[in-house]
Scaffold this active site. Structure first.
Site, PDB file in Angstrom:
ATOM      1  NE  ARG A  53      35.938  27.546  40.378  1.00 33.51           N
ATOM      2  CZ  ARG A  53      35.240  28.543  40.868  1.00 33.51           C
ATOM      3  NH1 ARG A  53      33.994  28.741  40.468  1.00 33.51           N
ATOM      4  NH2 ARG A  53      35.739  29.340  41.786  1.00 33.51           N
ATOM      5  CE1 TYR A 181      41.653  26.892  35.557  1.00 35.98           C
ATOM      6  CE2 TYR A 181      39.399  26.582  36.303  1.00 35.98           C
ATOM      7  CZ  TYR A 181      40.715  26.894  36.572  1.00 35.98           C
ATOM      8  OH  TYR A 181      41.099  27.176  37.854  1.00 35.98           O
ATOM      9  CE  LYS A 190      36.831  24.264  43.180  1.00 44.01           C
ATOM     10  NZ  LYS A 190      37.078  24.484  44.603  1.00 44.01           N
ATOM     11  CG  HIS A 210      35.153  25.716  48.432  1.00 44.43           C
ATOM     12  ND1 HIS A 210      35.139  27.023  48.018  1.00 44.43           N
ATOM     13  CD2 HIS A 210      36.241  25.159  47.835  1.00 44.43           C
ATOM     14  CE1 HIS A 210      36.151  27.248  47.206  1.00 44.43           C
ATOM     15  NE2 HIS A 210      36.837  26.142  47.081  1.00 44.43           N
ATOM     16  CB  SER A 232      38.316  30.503  44.481  1.00 44.75           C
ATOM     17  OG  SER A 232      37.189  29.680  44.399  1.00 44.75           O
ATOM     18  CB  CYS A 234      40.982  33.131  50.408  1.00 48.13           C
ATOM     19  SG  CYS A 234      39.888  34.444  49.891  1.00 48.13           S
ATOM     20  CG  ASP A 261      39.419  23.109  46.575  1.00 46.50           C
ATOM     21  OD1 ASP A 261      39.233  24.267  46.967  1.00 46.50           O
ATOM     22  OD2 ASP A 261      38.947  22.669  45.513  1.00 46.50           O
ATOM     23  NE  ARG A 359      43.853  27.464  39.844  1.00 53.21           N
ATOM     24  CZ  ARG A 359      42.941  27.348  40.809  1.00 53.21           C
ATOM     25  NH1 ARG A 359      42.981  26.342  41.655  1.00 53.21           N
ATOM     26  NH2 ARG A 359      42.014  28.255  40.951  1.00 53.21           N
TER      27      ARG A 359
HETATM   28  C1  OXD Z   1      38.602  27.140  43.156  1.00 55.33           C
HETATM   29  C2  OXD Z   1      39.607  26.074  43.088  1.00 55.33           C
HETATM   30  O1  OXD Z   1      38.404  27.864  42.162  1.00 55.33           O
HETATM   31  O2  OXD Z   1      39.828  25.408  44.101  1.00 55.33           O
HETATM   32  O3  OXD Z   1      37.983  27.281  44.226  1.00 55.33           O
HETATM   33  O4  OXD Z   1      40.175  25.855  42.018  1.00 55.33           O
HETATM   34 MN    MN Z   2      38.428  25.781  45.639  1.00 56.38          MN
END
Ligand code: OXD
Ligand code: MN
Length: 577
Positions: A53, A181, A190, A210, A232, A234, A261, A359
């Site tokens: 992102r 992306y 998002k 989130h 993100s 984690c 997410d 991903r």
């Molecule tokens: C992020 C995702 O970047 O979930 O938080 O892809």
């Molecule tokens: Mn995320």
């Protein structure tokens, strides 16, 4: 404006999906993977400068700058539309424009929202088919008069200098141009489900967060649900799909995955908080994912998955660092170059085959731990909220806030070390309130106020906890084993939420007593436990100053309750020996 050659409406059918795949395989946009080993799977590479992102190119375009607040990039809507129009202009010449009607949340559920994305990317269409509910049913539900989010995307020329991710919350509109992306272009994720939805949620008095949602099943069969916010990369996906350690599994513990997410949560007529996952797929990070760290993810991505930016092997299978088994003897890396394990660049650094933010996209329904309530229109009742981050020192494994207001303070000031999902220096500590810093569609100080108000709307708000699985010892090793063992902590969180057990009061909040954790099958000493929970008051005093500095950014807009909480925390810390 985009002047496409042709327009195709996506109907959600298998037949159309197959045709689109065929088209993408023929142009090289996608590679068909080995259908015996990975049935229904495809492979994709993004442009080299388009792998995460781009927060610096992401804007909240509200009429007034102060309504976007100091943590968001802002552009006046008029200026933003004009700037982007120039890039969109003719960007689909000679291309097909796909029209994707999609629902975030089960179609027709009181929680759900509809969007329509226009895009010139088959990759986007195929990902959206996994991540959202797409097609005829959505159009039927939409009819002629229901509101929907207008989403426009074009790859244009994938030039980072001509890339913009624009949100117009007042117009219920998203424009994204110049990227391919996922986080920038799967506009249901998002952009709609967090940035636009958070704006709508404030107005409609609910929460767009989130957060993962998981259910923890006890030996007696009861399932309690937890929502959890982590920045993100984690480990939200891993946590959402945990398999308990053998000893607990044998006793009858089990984790059910609702989402990994995003959570949309509402106060229901019972005064409790209920939540859904608006998505129907995972868009998960691959490096480090293997059948030890996340066996459920490994099963989920064996079929009907899209792999982005990993190693492609000569057998048309895939591999990534920290994945399953040894690397292939040779392959093609995420940049499309011939690759062999152990290759080094001219400075002697190891060349990774997969991008650190590579991903997979796969349907939730394929996950062995998928919750039976995932499609339920009413969602699940949320018993506890956990907030977390990556802190190598400072934060203990877990603590429980004193009440909702204090929990909001903990969320507003939480911080984490930067990871590969965002551009920027990795390892640096960044404050990421409720893990929403890059995702809040309005002034985050007003968002704190909204959270405080939500607490007042509930008869019995869920308790708010903070967790840090990532604390390290002096030699730099993680103290807590993490992964499956985290179930022991989730279990404590539920017990505390139900008021079933006691705890130790500290200036941070309540922490668990060693004897209250089911350590069956885990060799973890009391000494190590104490190290995990050690409160270094000098370090915390420094942290407190940093928190204050962060909150001061919001000036008068900061709710006074958070100033009160800061003062109270300072006092507690001063008294603590
Ligand atoms: C992020 C995702 O970047 O979930 O938080 O892809
Ligand atoms: Mn995320």
């Amino acid at each position: 404006m985009c002047r496409p050659e042709k327009i195709v409406i996506i109907d959600g059918s298998e037949k159309q999906k197959k045709e689109l795949e065929k088209e993408a395989f023929s142009t090289g946009e996608l590679v068909r993977l080995n259908q015996e080993r990975l049935p229904g799977c495809a492979y994709h590479r993004t442009a080299p400068n388009d792998v995460a992102r781009t927060e610096n190119l992401t804007f909240i375009c509200l009429k007034k700058k102060q309504d976007a607040g100091p943590t968001n990039n802002w552009l006046a809507p008029r200026v933003a539309y004009k700037k982007a129009s120039r890039i969109f202009s003719g960007s689909m010449k000679g291309r097909v424009m796909y029209v994707i009607p999609f629902s975030m949340g089960p179609t027709g559920s009181p929680f759900s929202k509809v969007g329509v994305e226009l895009t010139d990317s088959i990759y986007v269409v195929l990902n959206m088919l996994i991540m959202t509910r797409v097609g005829k049913k959505v159009l039927e539900y939409l009819g002629h008069d229901k509101p929907f989010t207008k989403c426009l995307h074009s790859k244009a020329d994938l030039d980072i200098k001509r890339r913009l991710i624009l949100h117009f919350p007042e117009d219920n509109t998203i424009w994204s141009v110049g990227s391919g992306y996922g986080g920038n272009v799967l506009l249901g994720k998002k952009c709609l489900s967090l940035r636009i939805a958070s704006f709508i949620a404030k107005r409609e008095k609910w929460l767009a967060e989130h957060m993962l949602i998981l259910g923890i099943e006890k030996p007696n069969g009861r399932i309690d649900y937890i929502a959890g916010a982590f920045p993100s990369a984690c480990g939200k996906t891993n946590l959402a799909m945990l398999i308990p350690p053998e000893t607990l599994k044998k006793k009858g513990y089990r984790i059910w995955t609702v989402g990994d997410d995003i959570a949309w949560m509402r106060v229901d007529s019972d005064g409790a908080l209920w939540g859904i996952n608006p998505e129907s797929g995972f868009f998960g990070v691959l490096p480090g994912t293997n059948s030890k760290t996340n066996p459920n993810a490994m099963i989920t991505l064996q079929k009907n998955a899209i792999y982005t930016n990993v190693v492609l092997t000569p057998e048309k299978t895939v591999w990534w660092e920290g994945g399953e088994g040894p690397p292939p003897a040779k392959g093609t890396d995420w940049l499309g170059r011939p690759w062999r394990p152990g290759m080094r660049d001219k400075d002697g650094n190891l060349i990774k085959g997969a991008h650190p933010n590579s991903r997979f996209t796969a349907p939730i329904s394929q996950c062995p731990s998928a919750s039976f309530r995932a499609e339920h229109h009413h969602g699940v009742p949320i018993s506890a909220i956990i907030l977390g981050g990556r802190r190598a020192s400072l934060a203990p494994l877990v603590y429980e806030s004193f009440n909702w207001q204090h929990g909001v303070y903990v969320g507003a000031t939480m911080a984490s070390e930067r990871t590969a999902a965002q551009y920027g220096k990795q390892g640096e500590v960044r404050r990421d309130p409720m893990a929403m810093l890059p995702f809040c569609g309005y002034n985050i100080a007003d968002y704190f106020k909204h959270w405080l108000n939500m607490g007042k709307r509930m008869a019995k708000p869920p308790k708010i906890f903070f967790v840090n699985w990532f604390r390290k010892d002096k030699s730099g090793k993680f103290i807590w084993p993490g992964f499956a063992e985290n179930v022991r902590i989730l279990n404590w969180i539920i017990e505390r939420s139900k008021g079933n057990i006691g705890a130790t009061r500290t200036p941070l909040g309540y922490i668990p007593r060693y004897e209250d954790i089911d350590m069956d099958g885990l060799d973890f000493s009391k000494e190590k436990w104490d190290e995990l929970f050690f409160i270094n008051t000098d370090e915390w005093k420094k942290e407190l100053k940093e928190q204050k500095k962060f909150l001061d950014k919001f000036g008068k807009r900061l709710p006074k309750e958070l100033v009160e909480e800061h003062r109270a925390f300072k006092k507690r810390l001063e008294k603590y020996k």
